[in-house]
Design a protein around this motif. Structure first.
Motif, PDB file in Angstrom:
ATOM      1  N   GLY A  29       0.837  -1.190   0.000  1.00 30.23           N
ATOM      2  CA  GLY A  29       0.000   0.000   0.000  1.00 30.23           C
ATOM      3  C   GLY A  29       0.876   1.244   0.000  1.00 30.23           C
ATOM      4  N   VAL A  30       0.627   2.152  -0.938  1.00 33.93           N
ATOM      5  CA  VAL A  30       1.412   3.381  -1.059  1.00 33.93           C
ATOM      6  C   VAL A  30       0.522   4.569  -0.721  1.00 33.93           C
ATOM      7  CG1 VAL A  30       2.774   4.858  -2.590  1.00 33.93           C
ATOM      8  CG2 VAL A  30       2.897   2.369  -2.824  1.00 33.93           C
ATOM      9  N   ILE A  31       0.877   5.265   0.355  1.00 34.25           N
ATOM     10  CA  ILE A  31       0.133   6.450   0.791  1.00 34.25           C
ATOM     11  C   ILE A  31       0.892   7.682   0.327  1.00 34.25           C
ATOM     12  CG2 ILE A  31      -0.769   7.718   2.781  1.00 34.25           C
ATOM     13  CD1 ILE A  31      -0.902   5.095   4.301  1.00 34.25           C
ATOM     14  N   ASP A  32       0.308   8.406  -0.636  1.00 36.87           N
ATOM     15  CA  ASP A  32       1.024   9.544  -1.211  1.00 36.87           C
ATOM     16  C   ASP A  32       0.045  10.403  -2.017  1.00 36.87           C
ATOM     17  OD1 ASP A  32       3.162  11.137  -2.706  1.00 36.87           O
ATOM     18  OD2 ASP A  32       4.422   9.745  -1.602  1.00 36.87           O
ATOM     19  N   SER A  33       0.469  10.849  -3.194  1.00 38.01           N
ATOM     20  CA  SER A  33      -0.351  11.760  -4.008  1.00 38.01           C
ATOM     21  C   SER A  33      -1.062  11.059  -5.151  1.00 38.01           C
ATOM     22  CB  SER A  33       0.525  12.890  -4.567  1.00 38.01           C
ATOM     23  OG  SER A  33       1.526  12.377  -5.435  1.00 38.01           O
ATOM     24  N   GLY A  34      -1.186   9.733  -5.074  1.00 41.92           N
ATOM     25  CA  GLY A  34      -1.893   8.999  -6.115  1.00 41.92           C
ATOM     26  C   GLY A  34      -0.949   8.333  -7.088  1.00 41.92           C
ATOM     27  N   ILE A  35      -1.452   8.067  -8.287  1.00 42.43           N
ATOM     28  CA  ILE A  35      -0.669   7.322  -9.277  1.00 42.43           C
ATOM     29  C   ILE A  35      -1.106   7.725 -10.679  1.00 42.43           C
ATOM     30  CG2 ILE A  35      -2.265   5.365  -9.475  1.00 42.43           C
ATOM     31  CD1 ILE A  35       0.199   3.503  -9.412  1.00 42.43           C
ATOM     32  N   HIS A 110       6.090   8.451  -8.674  1.00 44.36           N
ATOM     33  CA  HIS A 110       7.532   8.253  -8.515  1.00 44.36           C
ATOM     34  C   HIS A 110       7.822   7.235  -7.408  1.00 44.36           C
ATOM     35  CE1 HIS A 110      11.762   9.214  -8.068  1.00 44.36           C
ATOM     36  NE2 HIS A 110      11.574   9.670  -6.835  1.00 44.36           N
ATOM     37  N   THR A 111       7.215   7.428  -6.234  1.00 42.60           N
ATOM     38  CA  THR A 111       7.504   6.528  -5.113  1.00 42.60           C
ATOM     39  C   THR A 111       6.944   5.129  -5.361  1.00 42.60           C
ATOM     40  OG1 THR A 111       5.536   7.367  -3.951  1.00 42.60           O
ATOM     41  CG2 THR A 111       7.645   8.397  -3.433  1.00 42.60           C
ATOM     42  N   ALA A 112       5.763   5.039  -5.979  1.00 43.91           N
ATOM     43  CA  ALA A 112       5.179   3.724  -6.261  1.00 43.91           C
ATOM     44  C   ALA A 112       6.062   2.928  -7.219  1.00 43.91           C
ATOM     45  CB  ALA A 112       3.774   3.882  -6.827  1.00 43.91           C
ATOM     46  N   SER A 113       6.651   3.620  -8.198  1.00 49.66           N
ATOM     47  CA  SER A 113       7.512   2.920  -9.159  1.00 49.66           C
ATOM     48  C   SER A 113       8.822   2.493  -8.514  1.00 49.66           C
ATOM     49  CB  SER A 113       7.790   3.812 -10.373  1.00 49.66           C
ATOM     50  OG  SER A 113       8.558   4.943 -10.019  1.00 49.66           O
ATOM     51  N   ILE A 114       9.315   3.264  -7.545  1.00 51.45           N
ATOM     52  CA  ILE A 114      10.525   2.869  -6.823  1.00 51.45           C
ATOM     53  C   ILE A 114      10.253   1.619  -5.990  1.00 51.45           C
ATOM     54  CG2 ILE A 114      12.106   3.523  -4.958  1.00 51.45           C
ATOM     55  CD1 ILE A 114      11.929   6.386  -5.933  1.00 51.45           C
ATOM     56  N   VAL A 115       9.106   1.573  -5.351  1.00 46.56           N
ATOM     57  CA  VAL A 115       8.773   0.450  -4.476  1.00 46.56           C
ATOM     58  C   VAL A 115       8.520  -0.820  -5.279  1.00 46.56           C
ATOM     59  CG1 VAL A 115       7.047  -0.438  -2.868  1.00 46.56           C
ATOM     60  CG2 VAL A 115       7.850   1.914  -2.648  1.00 46.56           C
ATOM     61  N   ALA A 116       7.685  -0.727  -6.317  1.00 47.69           N
ATOM     62  CA  ALA A 116       7.235  -1.958  -6.974  1.00 47.69           C
ATOM     63  C   ALA A 116       7.034  -1.799  -8.472  1.00 47.69           C
ATOM     64  CB  ALA A 116       5.930  -2.433  -6.332  1.00 47.69           C
ATOM     65  N   GLY A 117       7.780  -0.883  -9.103  1.00 49.45           N
ATOM     66  CA  GLY A 117       7.628  -0.703 -10.542  1.00 49.45           C
ATOM     67  C   GLY A 117       7.984  -1.956 -11.325  1.00 49.45           C
ATOM     68  N   SER A 118       7.189  -2.274 -12.343  1.00 46.89           N
ATOM     69  CA  SER A 118       7.461  -3.423 -13.205  1.00 46.89           C
ATOM     70  C   SER A 118       8.689  -3.161 -14.072  1.00 46.89           C
ATOM     71  CB  SER A 118       6.246  -3.706 -14.101  1.00 46.89           C
ATOM     72  OG  SER A 118       5.094  -3.972 -13.341  1.00 46.89           O
ATOM     73  N   SER A 178       5.814   8.124   1.940  1.00 49.54           N
ATOM     74  CA  SER A 178       6.906   9.083   1.755  1.00 49.54           C
ATOM     75  C   SER A 178       6.452  10.476   2.166  1.00 49.54           C
ATOM     76  CB  SER A 178       7.383   9.069   0.297  1.00 49.54           C
ATOM     77  OG  SER A 178       7.975   7.833  -0.012  1.00 49.54           O
ATOM     78  N   LEU A 179       5.935  10.563   3.381  1.00 49.41           N
ATOM     79  CA  LEU A 179       5.494  11.814   3.975  1.00 49.41           C
ATOM     80  C   LEU A 179       6.077  11.893   5.383  1.00 49.41           C
ATOM     81  CD1 LEU A 179       1.688  11.459   3.125  1.00 49.41           C
ATOM     82  CD2 LEU A 179       3.388  12.677   1.773  1.00 49.41           C
ATOM     83  N   ALA A 180       6.334  13.108   5.840  1.00 53.65           N
ATOM     84  CA  ALA A 180       6.860  13.277   7.194  1.00 53.65           C
ATOM     85  C   ALA A 180       6.447  14.633   7.736  1.00 53.65           C
ATOM     86  CB  ALA A 180       8.380  13.157   7.215  1.00 53.65           C
ATOM     87  N   ARG A 181       6.095  14.651   9.017  1.00 53.95           N
ATOM     88  CA  ARG A 181       5.784  15.908   9.683  1.00 53.95           C
ATOM     89  C   ARG A 181       7.054  16.439  10.332  1.00 53.95           C
ATOM     90  NH1 ARG A 181       1.130  16.893  14.335  1.00 53.95           N
ATOM     91  NH2 ARG A 181       1.532  19.118  14.645  1.00 53.95           N
ATOM     92  N   ILE A 182       7.461  17.643   9.898  1.00 52.94           N
ATOM     93  CA  ILE A 182       8.691  18.257  10.408  1.00 52.94           C
ATOM     94  C   ILE A 182       8.362  19.643  10.940  1.00 52.94           C
ATOM     95  CG2 ILE A 182      11.015  19.017   9.799  1.00 52.94           C
ATOM     96  CD1 ILE A 182      10.956  16.984   7.518  1.00 52.94           C
ATOM     97  N   PRO A 183       8.791  19.960  12.174  1.00 53.52           N
ATOM     98  CA  PRO A 183       9.558  19.086  13.063  1.00 53.52           C
ATOM     99  C   PRO A 183       8.678  18.059  13.760  1.00 53.52           C
ATOM    100  CG  PRO A 183       9.123  21.169  14.134  1.00 53.52           C
ATOM    101  CD  PRO A 183       8.595  21.301  12.746  1.00 53.52           C
ATOM    102  N   PHE A 184       9.272  16.930  14.101  1.00 51.84           N
ATOM    103  CA  PHE A 184       8.547  15.905  14.842  1.00 51.84           C
ATOM    104  C   PHE A 184       8.228  16.424  16.239  1.00 51.84           C
ATOM    105  CE2 PHE A 184       8.637  12.359  17.855  1.00 51.84           C
ATOM    106  CZ  PHE A 184       7.621  11.569  17.334  1.00 51.84           C
ATOM    107  N   VAL A 185       6.987  16.185  16.688  1.00 52.71           N
ATOM    108  CA  VAL A 185       6.540  16.686  17.992  1.00 52.71           C
ATOM    109  C   VAL A 185       6.462  15.560  19.015  1.00 52.71           C
ATOM    110  CG1 VAL A 185       4.710  17.896  19.233  1.00 52.71           C
ATOM    111  CG2 VAL A 185       5.255  18.548  16.881  1.00 52.71           C
ATOM    112  N   SER A 186       5.620  14.579  18.740  1.00 49.55           N
ATOM    113  CA  SER A 186       5.456  13.457  19.668  1.00 49.55           C
ATOM    114  C   SER A 186       4.780  12.315  18.933  1.00 49.55           C
ATOM    115  CB  SER A 186       4.609  13.863  20.880  1.00 49.55           C
ATOM    116  OG  SER A 186       3.272  14.148  20.459  1.00 49.55           O
ATOM    117  N   TYR A 187       4.924  11.128  19.467  1.00 49.53           N
ATOM    118  CA  TYR A 187       4.261   9.977  18.863  1.00 49.53           C
ATOM    119  C   TYR A 187       2.747  10.162  18.850  1.00 49.53           C
ATOM    120  CZ  TYR A 187       8.788   7.649  19.595  1.00 49.53           C
ATOM    121  OH  TYR A 187      10.114   7.320  19.579  1.00 49.53           O
TER     122      TYR A 187
END
Length: 385
Positions: A29-35, A110-118, A178-187
């Protein structure tokens, strides 16, 4: 394919001993901006039926029909309710968007093809570094969860959590985000940490980018139940040269497929400011800042504006310029392709260039096409992941 050879993925005996049908039963499962489903990286040649245990949905929408699904892209969903609560209607983005799982940004594709591109043979960028392109697990299936919108890739944490819930219930084996919250605050205050914890409890591996961005202490995905991945360089460089009229050569980096037939005049963009525009403003080569009569037929020297992500090559082309030399603090780390012959040089190299421009009445130069060089220096951690 060289990336995976460099990392040694293909030499992992445990993975290569798996039967092909086991490899192809893996659902990521790829969580991002679609495909962008038409990409050749998502062809399903050689893949059998979709594993029956997958409970996901093939949600249709704007420019995304059931015909866009196959045995590779086995499911897709999109989430906008949280986004519209935080940012307003999608229509207010003032940029192209698809109210569907179709990717208007390109990052998710881009990220989906890196993970599992044919496997895609004869791949390359206009002849640069041609060969076979593939993802890390080319026989795996993809389930897509679009949570980010527009060219700026804005995302809502409420939508991210919804995507985690659905991907877990759909029966994916791995979640890549391939998303990240910066700066990290807490779990407890981070959607990725919360969603990944629920996946972890269900036996689902969550792989996420580190989220580092130039400055120390900017890693965003630090939860111990997340497999955090950081980008690094490899033993391949894309080299181009600037040949100056005084016989000096500046070796640097670019993604330049164009060939210059000869030498052309060079102009510092600060000397080509449009009437009424301060020379310092013109140095970034932005729209309406250049005098077209001065740059026509010449190679233009610009400075990269660190506050912008767009590149001024198109502005120079429309003004009649034939090439661009972009002064960049980190030329290797952020390679770009321009619409005209172009190259990125370091600040130190620019001093050699500026000295030449200051001492020659009619400076000339030629930019060479990019060539791929393998077996280069050892890898280093990239500026961003």
């Amino acid at each position: 394919m060289h990336s995976w050879e460099f990392l040694g993925v293909d030499s992992i005996q445990q993975y290569n001993q798996l039967p092909v049908d086991v490899k192809s039963d893996i659902i990521i499962g790829v969580i991002d901006s679609g495909i962008w489903p038409e990409s050749e990286s998502f062809n399903d040649r050689g893949l059998g039926p979709v594993p029956k245990r997958f409970m996901g949905e093939c949600v249709t929408g704007d420019h995304f029909t059931l015909a866009n699904y196959n045995s590779k892209v086995v499911g897709a969903r999109y989430y906008w309710k949280g986004f519209e609560v935080e940012y307003g209607p999608l229509e207010s983005l003032n940029s192209t968007f698809f109210r569907s799982a179709r990717d208007e940004n390109g990052h998710g594709t881009h990220t989906a093809s890196i993970v599992a591109g044919s496997m895609v043979r004869s791949a390359g960028l206009y002849g640069i570094s041609g060969g076979v392109a593939r993802g890390g697990a080319p026989s795996a299936r993809l389930a897509v969860y679009k949570v980010c919108w527009g060219t700026l890739r804005l995302c809502s944490e409420a939508d991210i959590l919804s995507a985690f819930d659905d991907s877990i219930n759909d029966g994916v084996d791995i979640i890549s985000i391939s998303l990240a919250r910066i700066p990290f605050v807490s779990y407890s205050g981070d959607a990725n940490s919360i969603g990944a914890f629920h996946a972890f409890r269900k036996g689902i591996l969550v792989s996420a980018i580190a989220g580092n961005f130039f400055f120390p202490g900017t890693v965003g995905n630090v939860a111990p139940w997340i497999l955090t991945v950081i980008a690094n360089s490899m033993d391949r460089e894309f080299i181009s040269d600037v040949h100056l009229g005084n016989s000096k050569i500046l070796k640097s980096y670019s993604l330049n497929p164009f060939k210059m037939d000869g030498f052309y005049g060079v102009i510092n963009v600060s000397d080509a400011a449009a009437p009424g525009v301060p020379s310092t403003n013109a140095s970034f080569c932005e729209e309406e800042s250049l005098d077209h009569t001065l740059i026509k037929g010449k190679i233009v020297v610009c400075v990269r504006n660190s506050t912008r992500t767009d590149i001024p090559g198109d502005t120079i082309r429309r003004g009649g310029g034939v090439g661009m030399i972009l002064i960049d603090s980190f030329p290797k780390e952020g390679l770009r392709q321009f619409k005209i012959p172009g190259i990125q040089i370091s600040v130190k190299q620019s001093q050699v260039l500026q000295s030449y421009l200051a001492t020659d009445r009619k400076p000339i130069a030629k930019i060479s096409p990019t060539r791929t060089v393998l077996k280069t220096r050892p890898p280093v951690v990239a500026l961003s992941s």
